[in-house]
Design an enzyme around this catalytic site. Structure first.
Site, mmCIF file in Angstrom:
data_model
loop_
_atom_site.group_PDB
_atom_site.id
_atom_site.type_symbol
_atom_site.label_atom_id
_atom_site.label_comp_id
_atom_site.label_asym_id
_atom_site.label_seq_id
_atom_site.Cartn_x
_atom_site.Cartn_y
_atom_site.Cartn_z
ATOM 1 N N HIS A 19 -10.305 -5.753 9.953
ATOM 2 C CA HIS A 19 -11.048 -5.490 8.727
ATOM 3 C C HIS A 19 -12.326 -4.694 8.987
ATOM 4 O O HIS A 19 -13.190 -4.616 8.121
ATOM 5 C CB HIS A 19 -11.393 -6.799 8.013
ATOM 6 C CG HIS A 19 -10.221 -7.485 7.400
ATOM 7 N ND1 HIS A 19 -9.246 -8.081 8.142
ATOM 8 C CD2 HIS A 19 -9.859 -7.652 6.101
ATOM 9 C CE1 HIS A 19 -8.333 -8.610 7.341
ATOM 10 N NE2 HIS A 19 -8.671 -8.354 6.098
ATOM 11 N N GLU B 8 0.814 -1.224 0.000
ATOM 12 C CA GLU B 8 0.000 0.000 0.000
ATOM 13 C C GLU B 8 0.841 1.265 0.000
ATOM 14 O O GLU B 8 0.497 2.248 -0.664
ATOM 15 C CB GLU B 8 -0.944 -0.004 1.210
ATOM 16 C CG GLU B 8 -2.178 -0.868 1.052
ATOM 17 C CD GLU B 8 -1.890 -2.356 1.209
ATOM 18 O OE1 GLU B 8 -2.772 -3.168 0.912
ATOM 19 O OE2 GLU B 8 -0.751 -2.695 1.637
#
Length: 393
Positions: A198, A129
């Protein structure tokens, strides 16, 4: 309503675009982003919303009119439609991210785009990322309009340095030499037993970054409009999408439209209390509103949509009418969007309040995996009903 001082303000996000799909130069693509002012207007069959709403009753009416004819789409399809239209109209728009290419993205927002535009404009990246977010910043500096997808918004914590020190500040630290027309988007929020890592809500992490705008979509209609406006913006924009809203279905216009990135949406006009919310909590609030109406209350519901900056014009007009405020969010209570919004209301509308501002937020704990415990950490409709009854005593 001023954004952070390091934002580039030469062209608003809701500017209509001329031309259609097909090859054209990058300079021609950028030349159509000319500053416009005024209220929502129709240009060449395209709907443009570029001014804050002054009266609450007008917003639902105008949006209902624009949606009277059109086609039904799911929210993820509306996002893809908006992204596809922008890529067709502007060859500088490109997409970076994990599995965004031929797999079509983790929630299929980019499905089919690699076949349409090729592997260079829809670029699959390694699981890194920080690297591909930094690549997006660099691409924006060199004249492209990248859209960076985080497979899950929680993963973007790995790119926090690029988002904060590069994406948000480079326009300022370069003395205005560089613009960063970058969109960062992806799924987040509390899903269905996705576990703590998450189920992140990163709004609170990003809201203090100078130069960064933040919006949250909640319907297919505003998802497409905000996506298109974010891509056209000269500023870096974070678009928050909730993982549980991708399959919402709604009719949207066949013709092109965009929405203002700094404008709230009047969801339900009312007289007794102003309820400010966004994203998934919009639906918890509307569920609670049905119960409240049966109990004799008339709540006014506003989807703030713009998390930074706040649309204090629309919010203020509502407070001046109801004199009571309830904020409902899925973000954490400590340092969340609700805390910042409450502070802004106190600073600007203290004299209009007849009761203390109440804020319902998620608990400051990691989101449990067990479904019953997961629900207990998030605001539920019954809590909203109880809060309104307390405020209106």
């Amino acid at each position: 309503m001023a954004a952070a001082s390091s934002l580039h303000v030469a062209a608003p996000a809701a500017t209509p675009r001329v031309g259609s799909a097909g090859p054209k130069s990058a300079s021609a693509a950028r030349s159509v982003r000319v500053a416009r002012s005024g209220a929502a207007a129709r240009h060449g069959g395209r709907l443009v919303a570029c001014a804050a709403v002054a009266t609450k009753a007008d917003a639902p009416a105008s949006e209902a009119a624009s949606k009277s004819e059109g086609h039904e789409v799911l929210l993820f399809e509306a996002l893809r439609e908006g992204l596809m239209e922008e890529m067709q109209a502007d060859p500088t728009v490109c997409v970076f991210g994990e599995d965004v290419g031929h797999y079509g993205g983790s929630y299929k927002v980019t499905k089919g785009l690699a076949d349409m535009f090729g592997d260079l404009r829809v670029l699959d990246t390694p699981i890194a990322e920080n690297s591909f977010t930094g690549m997006g910043v660099g691409a924006g500096m060199k004249g492209l309009r990248p859209v960076v997808e985080g497979m899950n918004m929680g993963f973007l914590l790995l790119a926090y340095n690029q988002i904060s020190n590069n994406c948000g500040m480079l326009h300022y630290t370069s003395g205005g030499q560089f613009k960063i027309p970058l969109v960062i988007r992806g799924p987040g929020g509390v899903g269905r037993q996705l576990g703590a890592e998450h189920s992140q809500r990163l709004e609170s992490y990003f809201q203090s970054i100078p130069g960064l705008q933040m919006v949250a979509c909640s319907t297919p209609y505003n998802a497409k409009g905000l996506m298109k406006a974010a891509i056209r913006s000269e500023n870096p924009v974070v678009l928050f999408e909730h993982v549980l809203l991708y399959n919402l279905k709604e009719k949207i216009p066949d013709e092109e439209y965009t929405l203002c990135l700094e404008e709230a949406e009047m969801v339900r006009p009312g007289e007794h209390v102003t309820i400010l919310t966004y994203s998934r909590m919009r639906y918890h609030v509307m569920q609670a509103a049905k119960t409240l109406v049966n109990k004799g209350y008339d709540p006014e519901v506003i989807d703030i949509r713009s998390l930074k900056p706040f649309d204090l014009h629309t919010i203020g007009n509502s407070i001046k009418k109801t004199h009571r405020v309830l904020i409902v969010e899925e973000c954490m209570r400590t340092g969340g969007i609700g805390a910042s919004l409450r502070s802004a209301i106190i600073d600007n509308f203290w004299d209009y309040l007849d009761a203390p501002i109440m804020c319902l937020s998620s608990q400051d704990v990691p989101t449990p995996y067990a479904a019953t415990l997961e629900d207990a950490t998030v605001v539920q409709p019954a809590q909203i009903v109880a809060a309104v009854e307390q405020i209106c005593q």
